[in-house]
Design a protein around this motif. Structure first.
Motif, PDB file in Angstrom:
ATOM      1  N   GLY A  32       0.827  -1.203   0.000  1.00 17.86           N
ATOM      2  CA  GLY A  32       0.000   0.000   0.000  1.00 17.86           C
ATOM      3  C   GLY A  32       0.858   1.247   0.000  1.00 17.86           C
ATOM      4  N   PHE A  33       1.904   1.230   0.825  1.00 18.50           N
ATOM      5  CA  PHE A  33       2.830   2.364   0.866  1.00 18.50           C
ATOM      6  C   PHE A  33       3.574   2.503  -0.460  1.00 18.50           C
ATOM      7  N   LEU A  36       1.333   3.976  -2.995  1.00 17.49           N
ATOM      8  CA  LEU A  36       1.189   5.420  -2.781  1.00 17.49           C
ATOM      9  C   LEU A  36       2.383   6.178  -3.336  1.00 17.49           C
ATOM     10  N   ASN A  40       0.988   8.452  -6.094  1.00 16.66           N
ATOM     11  CA  ASN A  40       0.523   9.679  -5.437  1.00 16.66           C
ATOM     12  C   ASN A  40       1.716  10.454  -4.866  1.00 16.66           C
ATOM     13  N   LYS A  41       2.683  10.708  -5.703  1.00 16.24           N
ATOM     14  CA  LYS A  41       3.880  11.421  -5.257  1.00 16.24           C
ATOM     15  C   LYS A  41       3.545  12.814  -4.717  1.00 16.24           C
ATOM     16  N   LEU A  44       2.104  12.540  -1.174  1.00 19.99           N
ATOM     17  CA  LEU A  44       3.112  12.177  -0.189  1.00 19.99           C
ATOM     18  C   LEU A  44       4.122  13.299   0.029  1.00 19.99           C
ATOM     19  N   GLY A  55       4.792  11.647   3.280  1.00 18.76           N
ATOM     20  CA  GLY A  55       5.521  10.435   2.930  1.00 18.76           C
ATOM     21  C   GLY A  55       6.448   9.969   4.040  1.00 18.76           C
TER      22      GLY A  55
END
Length: 97
Positions: A32-33, A36, A40-41, A44, A55
């Motif tokens: 999941g991390f 992300l 989804n930079k 984060l 992040g």
């Protein structure tokens, strides 16, 4: 099979199920991390405070959750698995470990 052998097989099955379940939890947390980070930079990279991004907080949370899952398994194994092994050994030998 004897009653003790049946109990040992049940115990091994319980340990296996717990190990698989907690491994699945860790796979979800870790991947999941990673997902992300991949997709989804911008999210984060959002700063919560100077030098502290979402992040970094989530990365630290992954590490803390890894410790927590490990602690949970060790505590569970010590209270359930080890106690049952001692009981089965006592039944087999007639004396405590």
């Amino acid at each position: 099979m004897s009653e003790d052998q049946d109990a040992l097989q049940i115990l091994a099955r319980r340990r296996w199920h717990m190990g698989i379940g907690l491994s699945a939890v860790m796979v979800v947390i870790y991947f999941g991390f990673v997902l992300l980070v991949a997709f989804n930079k911008e999210g984060l990279g959002t700063l919560l405070a100077p030098g502290l991004s979402v992040g970094i907080v989530l990365g630290a949370l992954v590490i803390v959750l890894t410790w927590a899952v490990t602690w949970f398994y060790v505590r569970w194994a010590n209270t359930h698995i080890d106690a049952e092994i001692k009981r089965l050994n006592y039944n087999a030998t007639g004396r405590a470990l």
